[in-house]
Design a protein around this motif. Structure first.
Motif, short mmCIF file in Angstrom:
data_model
loop_
_atom_site.label_atom_id
_atom_site.label_comp_id
_atom_site.label_asym_id
_atom_site.label_seq_id
_atom_site.Cartn_x
_atom_site.Cartn_y
_atom_site.Cartn_z
N ASN A 162 -56.82 53.91 104.13
CA ASN A 162 -55.49 54.37 103.73
C ASN A 162 -54.84 55.10 104.90
OD1 ASN A 162 -55.97 53.39 101.14
ND2 ASN A 162 -56.94 55.30 100.52
N ARG A 163 -53.64 54.65 105.28
CA ARG A 163 -53.00 55.17 106.49
C ARG A 163 -51.61 55.72 106.19
NH1 ARG A 163 -53.47 49.56 107.72
NH2 ARG A 163 -53.45 49.82 105.48
N LEU A 164 -51.34 56.92 106.72
CA LEU A 164 -50.07 57.61 106.51
C LEU A 164 -49.58 58.13 107.87
CD1 LEU A 164 -47.81 59.05 104.89
CD2 LEU A 164 -49.42 60.94 104.55
N VAL A 165 -48.39 57.70 108.27
CA VAL A 165 -47.77 58.19 109.50
C VAL A 165 -46.46 58.87 109.11
CG1 VAL A 165 -46.94 57.64 111.81
CG2 VAL A 165 -48.80 56.29 110.80
N SER A 166 -46.42 60.21 109.22
CA SER A 166 -45.28 60.98 108.72
C SER A 166 -44.13 61.10 109.71
CB SER A 166 -45.74 62.38 108.31
OG SER A 166 -46.68 62.30 107.27
N GLY A 167 -44.37 60.75 110.98
CA GLY A 167 -43.31 60.79 111.99
C GLY A 167 -43.04 59.40 112.53
N ALA A 168 -41.96 59.27 113.26
CA ALA A 168 -41.59 57.97 113.83
C ALA A 168 -42.57 57.54 114.91
CB ALA A 168 -40.19 58.04 114.41
N ILE A 169 -42.80 56.23 114.99
CA ILE A 169 -43.55 55.62 116.09
C ILE A 169 -42.53 54.99 117.03
CG2 ILE A 169 -45.19 53.83 116.77
CD1 ILE A 169 -46.47 54.14 113.99
N THR A 170 -42.57 55.37 118.31
CA THR A 170 -41.61 54.85 119.29
C THR A 170 -42.38 54.29 120.48
OG1 THR A 170 -40.05 56.58 118.65
CG2 THR A 170 -39.56 55.36 120.65
N SER A 171 -42.17 52.98 120.75
CA SER A 171 -42.96 52.28 121.77
C SER A 171 -42.08 51.27 122.48
CB SER A 171 -44.15 51.59 121.09
OG SER A 171 -44.97 50.95 122.03
N SER A 172 -41.10 51.76 123.23
CA SER A 172 -40.09 50.91 123.85
C SER A 172 -40.13 50.99 125.37
CB SER A 172 -38.69 51.29 123.37
OG SER A 172 -38.55 51.04 121.99
N GLY A 173 -39.81 49.87 126.01
CA GLY A 173 -39.73 49.84 127.47
C GLY A 173 -38.48 50.50 127.99
N GLY A 174 -38.53 50.95 129.24
CA GLY A 174 -37.38 51.56 129.88
C GLY A 174 -36.47 50.53 130.52
N ALA A 175 -35.25 50.91 130.78
CA ALA A 175 -34.26 50.01 131.36
C ALA A 175 -34.36 49.96 132.88
CB ALA A 175 -32.85 50.47 130.97
N ALA A 176 -34.00 48.80 133.44
CA ALA A 176 -33.82 48.68 134.90
C ALA A 176 -32.53 49.37 135.30
CB ALA A 176 -33.80 47.22 135.30
N LEU A 204 -50.66 51.87 102.89
CA LEU A 204 -49.95 52.19 104.13
C LEU A 204 -48.59 52.78 103.84
CD1 LEU A 204 -49.57 52.07 107.24
CD2 LEU A 204 -48.75 49.72 106.94
N THR A 205 -48.27 53.86 104.57
CA THR A 205 -46.92 54.44 104.56
C THR A 205 -46.57 54.83 105.99
OG1 THR A 205 -47.23 55.36 102.34
CG2 THR A 205 -45.41 56.23 103.65
N THR A 206 -45.41 54.38 106.47
CA THR A 206 -44.90 54.82 107.76
C THR A 206 -43.46 55.31 107.58
OG1 THR A 206 -44.05 52.65 108.43
CG2 THR A 206 -46.34 53.16 108.99
N THR A 207 -42.93 55.93 108.63
CA THR A 207 -41.63 56.60 108.54
C THR A 207 -40.57 55.97 109.43
OG1 THR A 207 -42.90 58.63 108.16
CG2 THR A 207 -40.57 58.91 108.59
N ALA A 232 -52.04 45.76 104.87
CA ALA A 232 -52.44 46.73 103.85
C ALA A 232 -52.68 46.01 102.53
CB ALA A 232 -51.34 47.78 103.68
N THR A 233 -53.31 46.75 101.59
CA THR A 233 -53.33 46.26 100.22
C THR A 233 -51.95 46.42 99.60
OG1 THR A 233 -54.12 48.44 99.52
CG2 THR A 233 -55.78 46.71 99.83
N SER A 234 -51.31 47.56 99.87
CA SER A 234 -49.94 47.80 99.42
C SER A 234 -49.25 48.69 100.43
CB SER A 234 -49.91 48.45 98.03
OG SER A 234 -50.54 49.72 98.07
N VAL A 235 -47.93 48.50 100.56
CA VAL A 235 -47.13 49.28 101.50
C VAL A 235 -46.10 50.07 100.69
CG1 VAL A 235 -45.54 49.20 103.45
CG2 VAL A 235 -47.43 47.56 103.31
N ALA A 236 -46.23 51.41 100.70
CA ALA A 236 -45.33 52.25 99.92
C ALA A 236 -43.95 52.35 100.55
CB ALA A 236 -45.94 53.64 99.75
N ALA A 237 -43.91 52.46 101.89
CA ALA A 237 -42.65 52.56 102.62
C ALA A 237 -42.94 52.37 104.10
CB ALA A 237 -41.98 53.92 102.38
N THR A 238 -41.94 51.91 104.84
CA THR A 238 -42.09 51.77 106.29
C THR A 238 -41.04 52.52 107.07
OG1 THR A 238 -40.71 49.78 106.38
CG2 THR A 238 -43.09 49.46 106.01
#
Length: 276
Positions: A162-176, A204-207, A232-238
């Motif tokens: 069971n996985r819960l992420v209460s804050g945002a996940i940010t994984s983006s490349g930078g600009a040229a 699973l729940t993510t924010t 997941a078995t079920s996703v409460a929110a993403t």
């Protein structure tokens, strides 16, 4: 433990002095682990043109069959560069709880500072994983007309029941920032079961998750698109999921699977980037 710091020192003044490299931080236990802040950042560059220091690796492991693993703020970032150059090597954060007990962390940051690439984050537990704050692995901003590809993001991998992420996940490349260069690659975000498959995944729940490539400048194609995979078995929110391409960049794939229960997905945006 109390606060642990293995950060490199700042570079001196002058034409260009590289920032000091961070050391690694390793915590290895045969039972319960409770750690507060761990910081392994590269030192900032000094002078007019120099790279920041290499970031360190933070590695926390519970090797026992019992005992929880709790950490708060974990930070491992390449030091900030000065002038028209890139920074040192990315850091990483790897937290592993081999017991069938909760793994809990606070904020995690392996994003690049000026001129630095983002580092990878891996959280693995024999039971649940709870991240109570944000996870940031994005590439840093290029400095002072650096003629190069935008800085790439690190990847995020979370494996548990069971996985819960209460804050945002940010994984983006930078600009040229100089014409003729691609943006940085977006990160790969994978949230799955303990053994790396949906077979051992629970709820699973993510924010909110963002994994986009950076914008290119000129007519070149941008870097590799980011992607998001949720199992997941079920996703409460993403929350909102965004893999939109930067300028000249493709949008990234989003895959979400609930094997037995509800699949509640927020707004998903995978639009390709605008052409220059």
């Amino acid at each position: 433990t109390g606060a642990l710091t293995a950060t490199g020192g700042a570079g001196g003044a002058g034409a260009g002095f590289v920032g000091g490299n961070a050391a690694n931080i390793t915590l290895d236990s045969q039972g319960q682990i409770s750690a507060t802040t761990a910081t392994a950042n590269g030192g900032a560059a000094g002078g007019t043109t120099a790279a920041g220091g290499n970031a360190g690796a933070i590695l926390i492991t519970n090797n026992a069959a019992a005992g929880t693993l709790t950490a708060t703020t974990l930070t491992a970032r390449a030091g900030a560069a000065t002038g028209a150059t890139t920074s040192g090597a990315a850091g990483s954060v790897t937290v592993t709880n081999n017991a069938a007990t909760l793994l809990q962390t606070g904020a995690i940051d392996t994003s690049g500072q000026a001129g630095g690439v983002g580092g990878n984050v891996i959280l693995t537990s024999g039971a649940g994983v709870t991240a109570t704050s944000t996870i940031a692995t994005s590439g840093g901003t290029l400095t002072a007309l650096t003629a190069g590809t935008g800085r790439a993001a690190g990847n995020v991998t979370i494996k548990g029941v069971n996985r819960l992420v209460s804050g945002a996940i940010t994984s983006s490349g930078g600009a040229a920032i100089v014409s003729g260069n691609a943006g940085g690659a977006g990160g790969t975000v994978l949230i799955t079961g303990t053994d790396g498959s949906i077979n051992t995944a629970g709820t699973l729940t993510t924010t909110g998750i963002t994994a986009s490539n950076g914008g290119a400048l000129g007519t070149v194609v941008s870097g590799t698109a980011g992607s998001v995979t949720l199992e997941a078995t079920s996703v409460a929110a993403t929350g909102a999921i965004v893999t939109t391409g930067g300028a000249n960049g493709a949008g990234g794939n989003v895959t979400a699977t609930a094997s037995t229960g509800a699949l509640n997905i927020g707004t998903v945006t995978t639009t390709g980037g605008t052409a220059n």
